[in-house]
Design a protein around this motif. Sequence first.
Motif, PDB file in Angstrom:
ATOM      1  N   GLU A  54       0.814  -1.218   0.000  1.00 44.03           N
ATOM      2  CA  GLU A  54       0.000   0.000   0.000  1.00 44.03           C
ATOM      3  C   GLU A  54       0.843   1.261   0.000  1.00 44.03           C
ATOM      4  OE1 GLU A  54      -0.149   2.357   2.560  1.00 44.03           O
ATOM      5  OE2 GLU A  54       0.996   1.223   4.006  1.00 44.03           O
ATOM      6  N   TYR A  55       2.024   1.185   0.598  1.00 40.35           N
ATOM      7  CA  TYR A  55       2.885   2.361   0.691  1.00 40.35           C
ATOM      8  C   TYR A  55       3.242   2.936  -0.682  1.00 40.35           C
ATOM      9  CZ  TYR A  55       6.818  -0.544  -0.678  1.00 40.35           C
ATOM     10  OH  TYR A  55       7.649  -1.371  -1.389  1.00 40.35           O
ATOM     11  N   VAL A  56       3.339   2.089  -1.703  1.00 41.17           N
ATOM     12  CA  VAL A  56       3.685   2.563  -3.047  1.00 41.17           C
ATOM     13  C   VAL A  56       2.637   3.563  -3.524  1.00 41.17           C
ATOM     14  CG1 VAL A  56       4.020   1.890  -5.463  1.00 41.17           C
ATOM     15  CG2 VAL A  56       4.886   0.424  -3.616  1.00 41.17           C
ATOM     16  N   TYR A  57       1.376   3.223  -3.366  1.00 48.43           N
ATOM     17  CA  TYR A  57       0.288   4.104  -3.778  1.00 48.43           C
ATOM     18  C   TYR A  57       0.215   5.353  -2.903  1.00 48.43           C
ATOM     19  CZ  TYR A  57      -4.405   5.933  -4.422  1.00 48.43           C
ATOM     20  OH  TYR A  57      -5.469   6.768  -4.650  1.00 48.43           O
ATOM     21  N   HIS A  58       0.219   5.161  -1.591  1.00 46.57           N
ATOM     22  CA  HIS A  58      -0.014   6.292  -0.689  1.00 46.57           C
ATOM     23  C   HIS A  58       1.145   7.283  -0.676  1.00 46.57           C
ATOM     24  CE1 HIS A  58      -3.090   3.427   0.735  1.00 46.57           C
ATOM     25  NE2 HIS A  58      -3.796   4.546   0.734  1.00 46.57           N
ATOM     26  N   GLN A  59       2.373   6.802  -0.739  1.00 45.03           N
ATOM     27  CA  GLN A  59       3.511   7.718  -0.818  1.00 45.03           C
ATOM     28  C   GLN A  59       3.495   8.494  -2.128  1.00 45.03           C
ATOM     29  OE1 GLN A  59       7.122   5.532  -0.044  1.00 45.03           O
ATOM     30  NE2 GLN A  59       6.595   5.203   2.104  1.00 45.03           N
ATOM     31  N   SER A  60       3.187   7.804  -3.226  1.00 45.00           N
ATOM     32  CA  SER A  60       3.135   8.465  -4.535  1.00 45.00           C
ATOM     33  C   SER A  60       1.995   9.466  -4.627  1.00 45.00           C
ATOM     34  CB  SER A  60       2.983   7.423  -5.651  1.00 45.00           C
ATOM     35  OG  SER A  60       4.087   6.558  -5.659  1.00 45.00           O
ATOM     36  N   VAL A  62       0.775  11.290  -2.035  1.00 43.30           N
ATOM     37  CA  VAL A  62       0.942  12.418  -1.121  1.00 43.30           C
ATOM     38  C   VAL A  62       2.208  13.230  -1.348  1.00 43.30           C
ATOM     39  CG1 VAL A  62       1.307  13.006   1.323  1.00 43.30           C
ATOM     40  CG2 VAL A  62      -0.459  11.355   0.669  1.00 43.30           C
ATOM     41  N   HIS A  63       3.351  12.587  -1.374  1.00 46.33           N
ATOM     42  CA  HIS A  63       4.613  13.318  -1.295  1.00 46.33           C
ATOM     43  C   HIS A  63       4.921  14.227  -2.482  1.00 46.33           C
ATOM     44  CE1 HIS A  63       5.263  11.512   2.530  1.00 46.33           C
ATOM     45  NE2 HIS A  63       5.234  10.289   2.015  1.00 46.33           N
ATOM     46  N   PRO A  64       4.628  13.852  -3.719  1.00 40.92           N
ATOM     47  CA  PRO A  64       4.884  14.815  -4.805  1.00 40.92           C
ATOM     48  C   PRO A  64       4.103  16.122  -4.641  1.00 40.92           C
ATOM     49  CG  PRO A  64       4.634  12.619  -5.708  1.00 40.92           C
ATOM     50  CD  PRO A  64       4.244  12.540  -4.254  1.00 40.92           C
ATOM     51  N   ALA A  65       2.844  16.025  -4.268  1.00 42.85           N
ATOM     52  CA  ALA A  65       2.022  17.236  -4.105  1.00 42.85           C
ATOM     53  C   ALA A  65       2.506  18.084  -2.938  1.00 42.85           C
ATOM     54  CB  ALA A  65       0.560  16.847  -3.908  1.00 42.85           C
ATOM     55  N   LEU A  66       2.790  17.459  -1.810  1.00 36.83           N
ATOM     56  CA  LEU A  66       3.199  18.245  -0.648  1.00 36.83           C
ATOM     57  C   LEU A  66       4.619  18.776  -0.780  1.00 36.83           C
ATOM     58  CD1 LEU A  66       1.540  16.454   2.392  1.00 36.83           C
ATOM     59  CD2 LEU A  66       0.741  18.385   1.051  1.00 36.83           C
ATOM     60  N   THR A  67       5.443  18.101  -1.541  1.00 34.43           N
ATOM     61  CA  THR A  67       6.792  18.590  -1.785  1.00 34.43           C
ATOM     62  C   THR A  67       6.772  19.756  -2.781  1.00 34.43           C
ATOM     63  OG1 THR A  67       7.684  16.394  -1.342  1.00 34.43           O
ATOM     64  CG2 THR A  67       9.103  17.907  -2.544  1.00 34.43           C
ATOM     65  N   THR A  85      -3.317   7.560   3.717  1.00 38.63           N
ATOM     66  CA  THR A  85      -3.026   8.871   3.145  1.00 38.63           C
ATOM     67  C   THR A  85      -2.784   9.875   4.266  1.00 38.63           C
ATOM     68  OG1 THR A  85      -4.358   8.373   1.192  1.00 38.63           O
ATOM     69  CG2 THR A  85      -3.898  10.695   1.623  1.00 38.63           C
ATOM     70  N   LEU A  86      -3.586   9.817   5.301  1.00 39.33           N
ATOM     71  CA  LEU A  86      -3.412  10.672   6.473  1.00 39.33           C
ATOM     72  C   LEU A  86      -2.030  10.449   7.093  1.00 39.33           C
ATOM     73  CD1 LEU A  86      -4.666  12.627   8.571  1.00 39.33           C
ATOM     74  CD2 LEU A  86      -5.569  10.587   9.728  1.00 39.33           C
ATOM     75  N   ARG A  87      -1.643   9.218   7.228  1.00 37.46           N
ATOM     76  CA  ARG A  87      -0.325   8.871   7.788  1.00 37.46           C
ATOM     77  C   ARG A  87       0.788   9.559   6.997  1.00 37.46           C
ATOM     78  NH1 ARG A  87       0.534   3.355   5.961  1.00 37.46           N
ATOM     79  NH2 ARG A  87       1.497   4.391   4.179  1.00 37.46           N
ATOM     80  N   GLU A  88       0.699   9.487   5.676  1.00 34.44           N
ATOM     81  CA  GLU A  88       1.741  10.071   4.830  1.00 34.44           C
ATOM     82  C   GLU A  88       1.726  11.595   4.891  1.00 34.44           C
ATOM     83  OE1 GLU A  88       4.252   8.381   3.415  1.00 34.44           O
ATOM     84  OE2 GLU A  88       3.378   6.592   4.329  1.00 34.44           O
ATOM     85  N   VAL A  89       0.552  12.208   4.912  1.00 35.52           N
ATOM     86  CA  VAL A  89       0.457  13.672   5.016  1.00 35.52           C
ATOM     87  C   VAL A  89       1.119  14.153   6.293  1.00 35.52           C
ATOM     88  CG1 VAL A  89      -1.150  15.593   5.392  1.00 35.52           C
ATOM     89  CG2 VAL A  89      -1.577  13.953   3.546  1.00 35.52           C
ATOM     90  N   LEU A  90       0.881  13.463   7.383  1.00 33.59           N
ATOM     91  CA  LEU A  90       1.391  13.901   8.678  1.00 33.59           C
ATOM     92  C   LEU A  90       2.893  13.681   8.840  1.00 33.59           C
ATOM     93  CD1 LEU A  90      -1.593  12.838  10.934  1.00 33.59           C
ATOM     94  CD2 LEU A  90      -1.024  15.134  10.095  1.00 33.59           C
ATOM     95  N   LYS A  91       3.529  13.058   7.886  1.00 33.01           N
ATOM     96  CA  LYS A  91       4.994  12.955   7.899  1.00 33.01           C
ATOM     97  C   LYS A  91       5.642  14.300   7.580  1.00 33.01           C
ATOM     98  CE  LYS A  91       5.421   8.043   6.862  1.00 33.01           C
ATOM     99  NZ  LYS A  91       5.866   7.029   5.883  1.00 33.01           N
ATOM    100  N   HIS A  92       4.861  15.234   7.054  1.00 28.63           N
ATOM    101  CA  HIS A  92       5.370  16.561   6.723  1.00 28.63           C
ATOM    102  C   HIS A  92       5.175  17.473   7.933  1.00 28.63           C
ATOM    103  CE1 HIS A  92       5.993  15.927   2.357  1.00 28.63           C
ATOM    104  NE2 HIS A  92       5.163  14.921   2.597  1.00 28.63           N
ATOM    105  N   PRO A  93       6.259  17.884   8.593  1.00 27.44           N
ATOM    106  CA  PRO A  93       6.134  18.672   9.820  1.00 27.44           C
ATOM    107  C   PRO A  93       5.505  20.050   9.615  1.00 27.44           C
ATOM    108  CG  PRO A  93       8.447  18.377   9.216  1.00 27.44           C
ATOM    109  CD  PRO A  93       7.634  17.552   8.278  1.00 27.44           C
ATOM    110  N   CYS A  94       5.510  20.565   8.382  1.00 29.95           N
ATOM    111  CA  CYS A  94       4.907  21.882   8.129  1.00 29.95           C
ATOM    112  C   CYS A  94       3.380  21.823   8.142  1.00 29.95           C
ATOM    113  CB  CYS A  94       5.395  22.450   6.801  1.00 29.95           C
ATOM    114  SG  CYS A  94       5.084  21.367   5.399  1.00 29.95           S
ATOM    115  N   VAL A  95       2.792  20.627   8.049  1.00 26.97           N
ATOM    116  CA  VAL A  95       1.334  20.491   8.068  1.00 26.97           C
ATOM    117  C   VAL A  95       0.834  20.739   9.488  1.00 26.97           C
ATOM    118  CG1 VAL A  95      -0.604  18.900   7.761  1.00 26.97           C
ATOM    119  CG2 VAL A  95       1.259  18.931   6.088  1.00 26.97           C
ATOM    120  N   GLU A  96      -0.007  21.753   9.621  1.00 25.01           N
ATOM    121  CA  GLU A  96      -0.567  22.108  10.924  1.00 25.01           C
ATOM    122  C   GLU A  96      -1.912  21.441  11.179  1.00 25.01           C
ATOM    123  OE1 GLU A  96      -0.708  26.371  10.797  1.00 25.01           O
ATOM    124  OE2 GLU A  96       1.491  26.550  10.857  1.00 25.01           O
TER     125      GLU A  96
END
Length: 133
Positions: A54-60, A62-67, A85-96
């Motif tokens: 599942e990580y292949v889909y969810h990382q792909s 989330v991370h390009p858009a947030l980066t 998807t929530l898990r991956e979004v919250l890996k970005h510390p700038c997300v409040e």
Amino acid sequence: YHEILEDGLALSYRVEEVLHRGQSEFQTVEVVKTVPFGSLLITDGLMQSSEVDEYVYHQSLVHPALTAHPNPKKVLIAGGGEGATLREVLKHPCVEECMMVDIDGIVVDMCREHTPFYSAGAYDDKRTNLIIG
């Protein structure tokens, strides 16, 4: 588990155990443990994601858009009941704040109980705003 993808093409997995089978107001929801892919989340007879990849889909997703965004502070997830998807979004510390809206609370509850590896604690993060309905 057997899913027909199109005429002449199907996927089959040997099920070791049915972890959950139920019906919400909106869909049939199942979690089954398979030999090659671990637990599968299935809704209305269609596989949504598997534990092993599942990580292949969810990382792909989330991370390009947030980066690409210079400073994403607030994020909306429409759907995403399993919480990956929530898990991956919250890996970005700038997300409040991350607001996740899902129509089916049964899926969210079932995934929290039977497939916690998807969300990996993300539902308990103080930046999460979960809305069901």
